[in-house]
Structure formats: C-alpha cells, structure tokens
Design a protein around this motif. Structure first.
Motif, short mmCIF file in Angstrom:
data_model
loop_
_atom_site.label_atom_id
_atom_site.label_comp_id
_atom_site.label_asym_id
_atom_site.label_seq_id
_atom_site.Cartn_x
_atom_site.Cartn_y
_atom_site.Cartn_z
N TYR B 240 41.81 25.74 12.98
CA TYR B 240 42.51 26.43 13.19
C TYR B 240 42.06 27.98 14.18
N LEU B 241 41.17 27.25 15.34
CA LEU B 241 41.17 28.16 16.41
C LEU B 241 42.43 28.65 17.14
N GLY B 242 43.10 27.94 17.10
CA GLY B 242 44.22 27.77 18.10
C GLY B 242 44.56 29.11 17.51
N MET B 243 44.63 29.89 16.32
CA MET B 243 45.43 30.73 16.56
C MET B 243 44.92 32.15 16.29
N PHE B 244 43.64 31.97 17.11
CA PHE B 244 43.34 33.27 17.55
C PHE B 244 43.06 32.80 18.88
N ASN B 248 48.04 30.98 22.95
CA ASN B 248 48.63 30.55 21.41
C ASN B 248 49.34 32.34 21.30
N VAL B 249 49.10 33.53 20.66
CA VAL B 249 49.39 34.71 20.52
C VAL B 249 50.70 34.63 21.52
N GLN B 250 50.91 34.67 22.37
CA GLN B 250 51.53 35.09 23.42
C GLN B 250 52.50 34.36 23.78
N LYS B 251 52.65 33.20 22.99
CA LYS B 251 53.47 32.09 23.38
C LYS B 251 54.17 32.25 21.90
N GLY B 252 54.17 32.97 20.92
CA GLY B 252 54.54 32.76 19.17
C GLY B 252 54.23 31.34 18.34
N LYS B 259 48.95 41.31 14.26
CA LYS B 259 48.22 41.80 13.26
C LYS B 259 47.01 41.83 13.11
N VAL B 260 46.42 42.19 14.64
CA VAL B 260 44.97 42.92 15.11
C VAL B 260 45.32 44.49 14.47
N GLY B 261 44.43 44.53 13.95
CA GLY B 261 44.15 45.87 12.83
C GLY B 261 44.36 45.85 11.94
N GLN B 262 45.12 44.56 11.13
CA GLN B 262 45.71 44.52 9.99
C GLN B 262 44.69 43.86 9.07
N SER B 263 44.76 43.26 7.62
CA SER B 263 43.74 42.59 6.82
C SER B 263 44.45 41.07 7.10
N VAL B 264 43.68 40.08 7.36
CA VAL B 264 44.01 39.11 7.84
C VAL B 264 43.26 38.43 7.12
N ALA B 265 42.24 38.21 6.39
CA ALA B 265 42.04 37.37 4.99
C ALA B 265 40.63 38.75 4.22
N ASN B 266 40.27 37.72 3.33
CA ASN B 266 39.63 38.73 1.98
C ASN B 266 38.19 39.95 2.22
N LEU B 304 41.67 41.69 11.15
CA LEU B 304 41.64 41.16 13.03
C LEU B 304 41.45 42.11 13.80
N THR B 305 40.03 41.50 14.90
CA THR B 305 39.95 43.18 15.55
C THR B 305 40.45 42.16 16.89
#
Lengths: 463, 437
Positions: B240-244, B248-252, B259-266, B304-305
């Motif tokens: 799942y490295l690609g998610m970060f 990949n983010v810019q290509k949807g 999600k930057v600034g939001q909670s994505v994990a415990n 996510l920062t």
C-alpha cells in the motif's frame, strides 16, 4: 561481439583449476518503453544493457561473476578470480569452440529498432483512446509500450558456441473504473516474440477495451464469499494456476535440492488423469520462446505431465548434474546479471474433451474465475495463492452475478488431483515470471478447467 | 567520466538543462546448501542515467555501455525521447538545496574487518547452526550478500553530490519435515556492522519458525480477532505504499486523496519515513533529483500530514518537495509504523480467542492498491485463552487496509524491517474475515 579467441581465452583461463565447466554469456539489449498516463505521453525511454557473465563450476557448485567491462584483459582477470574457488590441477583439456550456431525461427518482419518513435506512440494513443471510450466510468488509463531486442552470445566448455536474438513486443493497458463508492482496476497485456508487425496482427482497440471491461464489471461486483467450493478457471491467463501451483515445483531449481513436493516422483501419478501439461519453448513467435536456452542449448518441447503421470522435470545443466539427468534446454536468465537456472517458457495444460458450456452447466454452485491475477507458491510445501481479477458466482449451472476480491489458496498437489473437467478451448496468455534468475517472459495457458473444490477467500464472509 | 564535456555538447544542441547519475557498484554473494558452497557470485557494474530538458519536455536515456566516444548518440537519444513526450507537466532539473545531512553509510572500517574467508565461514556457520538445532530440519540453505556503491549526481545547474553506501545481509532458509508435513521459514539480518550478525539467535529464529508450523491445518471460516506479526504487517504495508505517493493521489488513484490533516488511522499509529537511519542501504542525504531528504511523520497519531513528493508533483500541489524521487518515480526510503509498548507475549496472553498471523503471501497479487482491499494467504497460530493452541495454514484473511489501520487496538514494541526497509511492530486488530474450511 567479442572475438571467438577472446571467449576461448576466458574459458581456458577459468579452467586453469579443478573447475570442469566454464561459460561466457555476452549480452546486448536495447529496450524502448513508452508510458502514457492521463491521456498524454509521459515518458519515452531507451535503456541499453550491455554486460558479460562468466560462470565457472566444479560438478554442480558454481561461481558466477559479471561486469560491464568487456575488454579481454578484464574478462581474463575475472575468470582468474573466479577460478580461485577451485584451486588445483587442471582437469580439462584446452577448449576449442565449435563453429557459432545461430538463426532465428521466430521470424521478425519489422525490427522495432527500424520503427519510428511516432509510429510507436500512435499505437499507445490508439489503445488509450479505445480504453477510455469504453465507459464513462473509466477515469484513468495507463498504457505501457515495450519493445526489446536482446542479442546474446553464449560459449562454454561443453562444445557450445551460439548466438540468439530475442525480439519481443508487448502492450499493457491498465484501466481504472471509479464511482463514488469504489475504484477497480482491469489489466490486459498481450505480447509476442515478434517485432512491430504484432500490431498489424492484433486488434489494439479490442485489447485495450478488455482492460476497461474488466474494471467496469468489477466496479459493479459484490464481494466474493469465503468458502471452499468448486471453481471453474477459464482458459488463457487461468493457466497461472498451473504455472504457480505445479510448474515451479517441477523446475530442477527446487527438485534437484529435494526441496520440491514433486522431487523423486518421476513416473508417478501426481494429478488427475485428465491433466496433460506441456512446457514448450519452441512455439513460433510465442512470448516465452527462445531459439537457444541461456546455456546455449536448443530450446525443446517438454511433456511435463502425461495423463496425470509425471513425465519430466525442467532441467538446466548444473542442476542436471546434481540429479544425474541431462539438460532439457530449460536454462533461462533475465540478463547477464543473473546466473541461469531451470525456468519455464510457454507452459500450459493441454486440451481435454469438455466444452465450456458443459463445464458451467455441470456446476450447481461455485466460482467462475474468468480472469486471473498473479499469485505465488512456496515450492517446498506447494502452498499457493492467486488473485481472481474477474470472477462470477455460478448458480444452478449458470453464470450469475460478478464478484470481486477473491483469492484462491491451496496446494499444487491437491489442486492437480482435483481437476475434474478439462475443456477443449486451449488459449495462452503472456506474463512475467520472477524467480532466482530474475524476471523473464513466460506464457501461461490452459483450456477452461474445473477444480472440484478449493478455498476461496473473499471479504463477504461465509454465506 | 568526463561529464563536463557531455554537458557542453548538450548545450551546443540546445538542451536547456542536463543531469547525469552515475552508479558504480560492486557486490559479493555466497550461498551454502546442505553444507556445500553451491553458489558464489561477484559483480562489478556501472550504469549511467541521463535526463535532459528540451523545449520544456524531459528526455531520458539509460546505458551500461559507458563509452565516452558515444556521447553524441546519447544526446540524440535524449532529444528523441524528449520529442516523444506530450505531458504538459512542468519538469525540473534541480539547482540543489543549501544543506544536505551528511551520514556515514559506508562504515568501511567495520565490514572490511571481515576477510573473504571470514565471510564464507559465517555462511557455513549459520547453515550448520540451523541444521544442528533440530533434527526435523531436512534442508538448510544460508547466504551472505554484500554490496557497495558510489552514486554521483551532477547536473548543468551546478549540482554535484555523491553518496557511498556499503551494506551486507546474512540469512537462512530451512525446510522442516515430519512424517506428514513440511514447512519452511526464512529470516535475515541486514547491517553494515558485523557485530550485528548474531548467528545463534538468527538460527534459532529460523528453525523455531519452521518447526512450530509443522502439522498446521486450516480452520473454520468466520470472523476472528487478529494479531498481525511485525513481518506480516510490514509486508502488507509494502502493498500500500502507492496510497502515500503524490502521483497516485493527483491521478485519483489513492483513497487518501484530500485527507491531509484528517484522521486516517487509529490515534496510536504513527508512520515515519526516516532517511537517516544508520546501517540501512536505503538511507541517504538526497534523492535522485538532488533534493535533500527529510525525516517526517507521514501519519502522526492517526492523522495524515503529507504525501511523498518529487519535484513535479510538489509543484502541482504547491507543496515543498519531500526528497522522495527514487527509481524513476516516487518512493519512501526507510518507512515504518512506530513501535507501541507491549511485548508480543503480552499481546498473546491478553487475547481470548484469535489468530496470530505470522506470514502473509501473495502481496503483489492479492492487494488492490487503489481500493485498499486485500485477500491474502496466511499462516500462523490459533490462540485460545491467551495461549497458542495449534499451527494454522492455508486460509485467507481479507479486509481493507484503511479499515485495518483504524481498527488497530494495540501495538507491539517489536518493530522489524523487511529486506526493503519497510517496517512495522506486531499489531492487534479487531475482527477480520477469514476463509478456511
């Protein structure tokens, strides 16, 4: 390339020791790749590989060295360095290489090096447009174009001096379908040992749309169940099941070390009698074909399993020594950066008698795996896993709703015995196979087959 | 290699900017199988990667045939390559940063203390130790690999950087057999300091991992609580490295978009990229574009920062580059989930019923990097009342990676890295779907 006298000198220098085998592998490869993303050509890169690998062995124990420095003095010094592993009195007479054998039976009509970059990019654009036009739900398309011309010269102390040219061409299309709930990917990647004429022979639009069709179908699919049920695996890339689950365990690489579940099983029944499986490196222009293997021996057609009985392994020269068997011309490597070992070429389950319709109709409840993704196997146990890229439930002998996210797990030994129907629609498909000697092009293949029961791991849970 | 001459020739051909990356590497590998050295490999290689901006497009060319008399051909190849590019993304050849962290990745004195013979002896010792530990070990193989490289990065804008790395790995692979089952296991130590090569504990790990699984059977399908062992979690993260990655983010193509600034994990989860980790061959002060690398918490207590950026994607997002241009795309250096507090023994003891998953197979095919979904072959142990009940194999665990990161309830303190320097401690996860019998 390198002068014959230079090759002889390097081989003889390596044999100034107790080594009984020496080989020089010279490679020059030119690869052109083009990548298109978001509807624009993003990259067009030429990659030139050039290097020499020297292998020296005493019985089955080998020393391998490789370098990009191909002048005679540095190769002779490499040979000397390698020979120090086998210090002692010379055991082989002075080697004289035979006449060089060459010749390409896989006719290439348009060598990629003679084709204009514009013509190549036009194929990429055509594929991209077709994949996008398939549906409004297709939001991303990546197209990759690859052509590769690999020239190898192989000389060894076993009276071998050959030259082979391997020309390969492949188009890869990855489509992503997306809605507000989910994203799913589909892939199709046809290829062949051909030049640019490949694109006159295949329907580029149809090949690209196939990737989009899979992505869109899976976007609207339910989660696959978790259950042990009958699975019908379709022809073509479905052959990856045999490749992973059995093929790797029939390579001398693991058999010779007694590390395979099929070690010592020659002549024994290891699978359903409906199964005859073949590894054929000689098929004209097939993706996994070669004229000579990577030890310079002619490629062969090998009947691995005949009516369920293990007939032959895939054997390279050095593992053959460990097994007391002759090479079957199965030695392959990605490049000079790898010592070769026994590998598959074009591997498939041969045709049986059932029609596709008969197989589906005979299945009350099960999974129809129309397109397979990749997978892996542990040769010592035969445990395998592989992903279903496009799947459907079978209910009352009919193909029902599409399902996504299924992984099949089992052992090769078990699955091979549980094949209870074999179709008559053999088809091969292209893939890249990664193992000890690197990543190499291979065909997988089979007609539609049914496995009476196998574990399907989906996210839906048990029904 | 006369790069100045290459840059001069490039200028004459109206190339706006050009960069050369020259890698020179040497490697050594030994492999011992059942007491015999069956493979021994040495290599000495060079590779030149060139890129050049022509009319605002980036041309690329790679060669191992580094013959300076062919410079004109290389420039023609760069011009052809640039001409084929259509992408209108702004491309860069970088002037360089004002400061680069200087880290010693060569550690020369230490690894060189071992002679050639010492290294061969290490491999034999490991193989003998694994074999001697348990009579059920029927096949044992061990290996030692060492590589050193010098990477020189220079461009026509005055960038001139060099990195020297030396690293070694020692490991073993065994097959344990009893009358009706056969199980394999593999483990390794990677370092550039021979003092880290604790062969006794390595041999013990490998052997106990294989023998403990003998007799493993499948289990009933259903939902189970899961303890995902450090190495299994690290290999799942690799999928799942690609998610970060910003591209990949810019290509949807990433579910983390927006999600930057939001909670994505415990909130117990922090994910760190540390390019300055000692003894890692992936560490370094700069990336392939010459941008200074940086330590960062990509996920900080669940939030996510940032994404991983190269120059091109950073420009698009109006973000500073993060020094993650590697291998022709974007990649992290050393990337890991930070340790929690608990010993693994305690995590097992406090589990009423569940699965201790010690291995996941088929990461490259069973993970969907876009949706986050996975369904993977697993093996490990069934836990009942805080105790290991029996070994289990041939089942699958399925879920979604982002759901998993959210449902982690406890983290172990046993951070372990994969060979590729992706790491994780053991994670305790609530309820996942398991397919077995």
């Amino acid at each position: 390339m390198l002068a014959k006298q230079t090759l002889e000198k390097v081989i003889n220098e390596a044999l100034e020791s107790q080594a009984d085998f020496a080989e020089v592998f010279v490679e020059k490869t030119v690869q052109n790749s083009i990548a298109m993303q978001s509807g624009k050509i993003e990259n067009a890169v030429t990659n030139e590989k050039f290097g020499v690998g020297v292998r020296v062995a005493k019985k089955h124990n080998a020393v391998y060295g490789y370098t990009n420095d191909a002048d005679e003095a540095s190769l002779v010094s490499l040979a000397k360095k390698l020979a120090t592993s086998f210090e002692g009195n010379r055991v082989r007479e002075t080697i004289k290489l035979p006449e060089m054998k060459s010749g390409n039976k896989h006719t290439v009509k348009r060598n990629p090096s003679d084709v204009d970059a514009k013509e190549k990019t036009s194929i990429v654009k055509k594929a991209d447009a077709a994949a996008r036009a398939y549906s409004e739900e297709i939001k991303q398309v990546n197209v990759s174009y690859l052509d590769s011309v690999q020239d190898v010269w192989i000389a060894s102390s076993e009276d071998i001096y050959t030259n082979d040219q391997r020309v390969r061409t492949r188009l890869g299309v990855a489509s992503v379908a997306k809605n507000d709930k989910d994203m799913q990917m589909g892939f199709n990647g046809p290829g062949a040992s051909k030049g640019f004429e490949f694109y006159d022979e295949i329907d580029v639009d149809a090949a690209a749309q196939e990737a989009s069709r899979i992505a869109v179908t899976m976007l609207h699919a339910d989660e696959a169940p978790s259950a042990t049920i009958p699975v019908v695996v379709d022809n073509g890339f479905g052959g990856v099941i045999f490749h992973e689950a059995c093929g790797h365990s029939l390579e001398a690489t693991s058999v010779a070390k007694n590390a395979s579940v099929f070690s010592g099983k020659k002549g024994e029944k290891i699978g359903s009698e409906l199964v005859t499986a073949i590894d054929d490196g000689t098929i004209d222009n097939a993706w996994g074909s070669q004229n000579f293997d990577d030890e310079g021996r002619p490629q062969q057609r090998r009947v691995l399993i005949k009516n369920g009985v293990l007939n032959t392994y895939m054997v390279d020269y050095l593992n053959g020594k460990r097994m007391n068997e002759a090479s079957t011309g199965s030695s392959r490597r990605e490049s000079y950066r790898y010592a070769p070992t026994s590998r598959m070429t074009n591997t498939y389950i041969d045709n049986g008698e059932s029609t596709f319709e008969e197989i589906i109709a005979a299945t009350d409840y099960g999974l129809y795996a129309k397109k397979m993704g990749g997978g892996s196997v542990q040769p010592s146990t035969g445990d395998f896993n592989f992903a279903v890229m496009e799947g459907y439930m079978i209910r009352d002998g009919k193909i029902a709703e599409p399902v996504k996210g299924a992984t099949l797990v089992g052992t090769g030994k078990d699955a091979l015995q549980k094949i209870d129907m074999v179709g008559n629609n053999l088809l091969r498909a292209q893939g890249m196979c990664g193992s000890l000697s690197g990543s190499i092009p291979t065909d997988v293949g089979q007609p539609t087959i049914r496995i009476s029961n196998i574990t399907v791991g989906g996210r839906k849970g048990s029904a | 290699m006369n790069l100045e001459q290459l840059f001069k020739k490039a200028k004459e051909k109206n190339i706006e900017a050009i960069q050369a990356e020259l890698s020179e590497a040497e490697s050594l590998n030994f492999h011992v199988f059942n007491g015999e050295m069956d493979k021994h490999q040495i290599a000495d290689t060079k590779k030149l990667k060139l890129k050049a901006i022509v009319n605002g497009k980036m041309g690329k060319f790679v060669t191992e045939d580094i013959d300076e008399s062919k410079m004109d051909n290389w420039i023609d190849a760069l011009l052809d390559s640039a001409k084929a590019v259509e992408s209108e993304d702004e491309v860069f050849i970088y002037e360089g940063d004002s400061e680069y962290k200087d880290i010693d990745l060569f550690n020369e004195s230490k690894l060189n203390k071992l002679s050639h013979e010492d290294k061969i002896q290490l491999v034999h010792d490991l193989e003998q130790k694994t074999k001697a530990l348990d009579e059920r070990i029927q096949i044992s193989q061990s290996f030692y690999g060492e590589s050193s490289s010098i990477v020189t990065l220079k461009n026509s804008k005055g960038l001139d950087l060099q990195k020297r790395v030396k690293n070694a790995v020692i490991g073993g692979d065994v097959v344990a057999r009893n009358s009706d089952d056969s199980r394999n296991a593999f483990d390794f130590i990677q370092s550039n300091d021979p003092a880290d090569f604790d062969l006794d504990s390595l041999a013990h790990n490998i052997v106990s991992r294989a023998t403990a699984l003998l007799g493993a059977k499948s289990l009933k399908s259903g939902r189970y609580n899961i303890l995902l062992e450090n190495r299994a979690s690290a290999s799942l993260l690799t999928g799942y490295l690609g998610m970060f990655k910003a591209e990949n983010v810019q290509k949807g193509m990433s579910k983390l978009a927006g999600k930057v600034g939001q909670s994505v994990a415990n909130e117990q989860i922090s994910m760190v990229e540390n390019p300055f980790m000692e003894k890692s061959s992936k560490s370094g002060g700069f990336d392939d574009e010459g941008v200074a690398t940086q330590y960062k918490k990509v996920v900080d207590q669940g939030k996510l920062t940032t994404f991983f950026y190269d120059l091109k994607t950073a420009k698009k997002d109006n973000h500073a580059p993060t020094g993650n241009a590697f291998g022709g795309g974007i990649s992290p250096t050393n990337f890991y989930i930070e340790n929690g507090k608990d010993d693994v023994e305690k995590l097992i003891e406090t589990m009423d019923e569940g699965l201790f998953v010690t291995s996941l197979q088929g990461i490259h095919s069973g993970t969907n990097a876009v949706s986050g979904d996975f369904s993977l072959q697993a093996s490990g142990f069934l836990i009942k009342n805080g105790k290991i009940e029996r070994p289990i194999a041939l089942f699958t665990v399925a879920g979604n990676y982002l759901d998993l990161l959210n449902s982690v309830s406890t983290l172990g303190n046993d951070l372990k890295f994969s060979m590729n320097y992706i790491g994780s401690p053991t994670l305790k996860i609530d309820s996942m779907v398991v397919s077995g019998e």
